[in-house]
Design a protein around this motif. Sequence first.
Motif, PDB file in Angstrom:
ATOM      1  N   CYS A   1       0.861  -1.182   0.000  1.00 40.98           N
ATOM      2  CA  CYS A   1       0.000   0.000   0.000  1.00 40.98           C
ATOM      3  C   CYS A   1       0.896   1.230   0.000  1.00 40.98           C
TER       4      CYS A   1
ATOM      5  N   ALA B   1      -0.625   6.253   2.648  1.00 40.00           N
ATOM      6  CA  ALA B   1      -1.392   5.751   3.792  1.00 40.00           C
ATOM      7  C   ALA B   1      -2.352   6.794   4.330  1.00 40.00           C
TER       8      ALA B   1
ATOM      9  N   GLY C   1      -5.575   5.116   1.123  1.00 38.37           N
ATOM     10  CA  GLY C   1      -4.560   4.082   1.313  1.00 38.37           C
ATOM     11  C   GLY C   1      -4.736   3.341   2.620  1.00 38.37           C
TER      12      GLY C   1
ATOM     13  N   ALA D   1      -5.525  -0.615   3.169  1.00 41.84           N
ATOM     14  CA  ALA D   1      -4.697  -1.459   4.033  1.00 41.84           C
ATOM     15  C   ALA D   1      -5.566  -2.242   5.014  1.00 41.84           C
TER      16      ALA D   1
ATOM     17  N   VAL E   1       0.319  -6.754   4.601  1.00 38.01           N
ATOM     18  CA  VAL E   1       0.434  -5.440   3.982  1.00 38.01           C
ATOM     19  C   VAL E   1       1.813  -4.845   4.256  1.00 38.01           C
TER      20      VAL E   1
ATOM     21  N   ALA F   1       3.595  -1.269   3.759  1.00 39.26           N
ATOM     22  CA  ALA F   1       3.138   0.094   3.523  1.00 39.26           C
ATOM     23  C   ALA F   1       4.273   1.104   3.499  1.00 39.26           C
TER      24      ALA F   1
ATOM     25  N   ASP G   1       4.577   5.615   3.257  1.00 42.73           N
ATOM     26  CA  ASP G   1       4.020   6.949   3.115  1.00 42.73           C
ATOM     27  C   ASP G   1       5.105   7.915   3.590  1.00 42.73           C
TER      28      ASP G   1
ATOM     29  N   LEU H   1      -1.755   5.413  10.172  1.00 40.53           N
ATOM     30  CA  LEU H   1      -2.247   4.212   9.508  1.00 40.53           C
ATOM     31  C   LEU H   1      -2.815   3.224  10.519  1.00 40.53           C
TER      32      LEU H   1
ATOM     33  N   LEU I   1       1.107  -6.048   9.400  1.00 43.30           N
ATOM     34  CA  LEU I   1       1.427  -4.798   8.721  1.00 43.30           C
ATOM     35  C   LEU I   1       2.875  -4.443   8.986  1.00 43.30           C
TER      36      LEU I   1
ATOM     37  N   LEU J   1       5.837  -1.376   7.903  1.00 39.26           N
ATOM     38  CA  LEU J   1       6.128  -0.115   7.236  1.00 39.26           C
ATOM     39  C   LEU J   1       7.568  -0.097   6.758  1.00 39.26           C
TER      40      LEU J   1
END
Length: 331
Positions: A24, A27, A31, A35, A45, A47, A49, A58, A83, A85
Amino acid sequence: MSELPVPGSDPAGQPVSAIRTVACIGAGVIGGGWAAYFLARGLRVRAWDPAPDAGDRLRRTIDAAWPALTELGLADGADPAALELFPTAAEAVAGADFVQESAPEDLALKRALLAELAAAAGPGVVVASSTSGFPMSDMATEAADPGRLVVGHPFNPPYLIPLVEVVGGTATQAWATTRAAEFYRHIGKSVIEMDRELPGFIANRLQEAIWREALHMVAEGEATPEEIDRSITDGPGLRWPVHGPCLTFHLAGGEGGMAHMLDHFGPSLKAPWTRLDAPELTTALRDDMVAGAQVSAGGRPMAELVAERDRAVIAVRRAVEAARAAGGTGG
């Protein structure tokens, strides 16, 4: 040296059920909603951003969406913590089976970002843009590999509204649009696979037509925002969850259906009811509308369609009334 994929073939060579990880990119509201939905469908996911607080924002979005997603039904293995990042978009995309880009609606930004994502994605990985209006042909101009770039336009919030409009650009390969549409359907989305580009796509253009007329009425003192909202929520909006505007007008023609409605009310298209110019009701347009209504009806008799509409409207009204009552009592 590996062979290049045959144009139109899927270089991934795997069913969409093999897609287990989604990147994704972006975010924000869209977004983050994507997610949350992907996580609820049991996917992992990755992610990215650029905002400094993107991670915290997020996670708040996912936490806020999770009760609704739970009520709708979670897939096996659904985990809001699945998730991760990443510090760069390229790193997020590198380990993904599908990419959903949801950057701001800035054409120059979209062009540069999609070029970066297309270069970083692995073989057979589709890069879909959540753009709400730009055609992919306009966004893919800087990509060295535009064949994998498609539009996957959701309706906000993506975790709650099922619609996704899928369409490729002039350089998009057929396998990419097909794979994107199949993936979205696989995870429970309602997909319109458009056969041509249209700025704003379908749903936004229809929504925008109502919005423009609403602004005209407010500006001219003809109606208040509250009256406009109530005219939809307590009027045609109650029919639309089960029958869209075309099938609604098909029923308005009674036993004669769309053909009778157009023949009877066609002249009123030229009445100055809106600030939008009406198209000429040609024989071809009339025939297309009649044929389309018959397809939507699926061969069901008018009485069955009317009964379906009535049951749905009653159910929607009761559900909305119950939700409002619960909110009013703090429940």
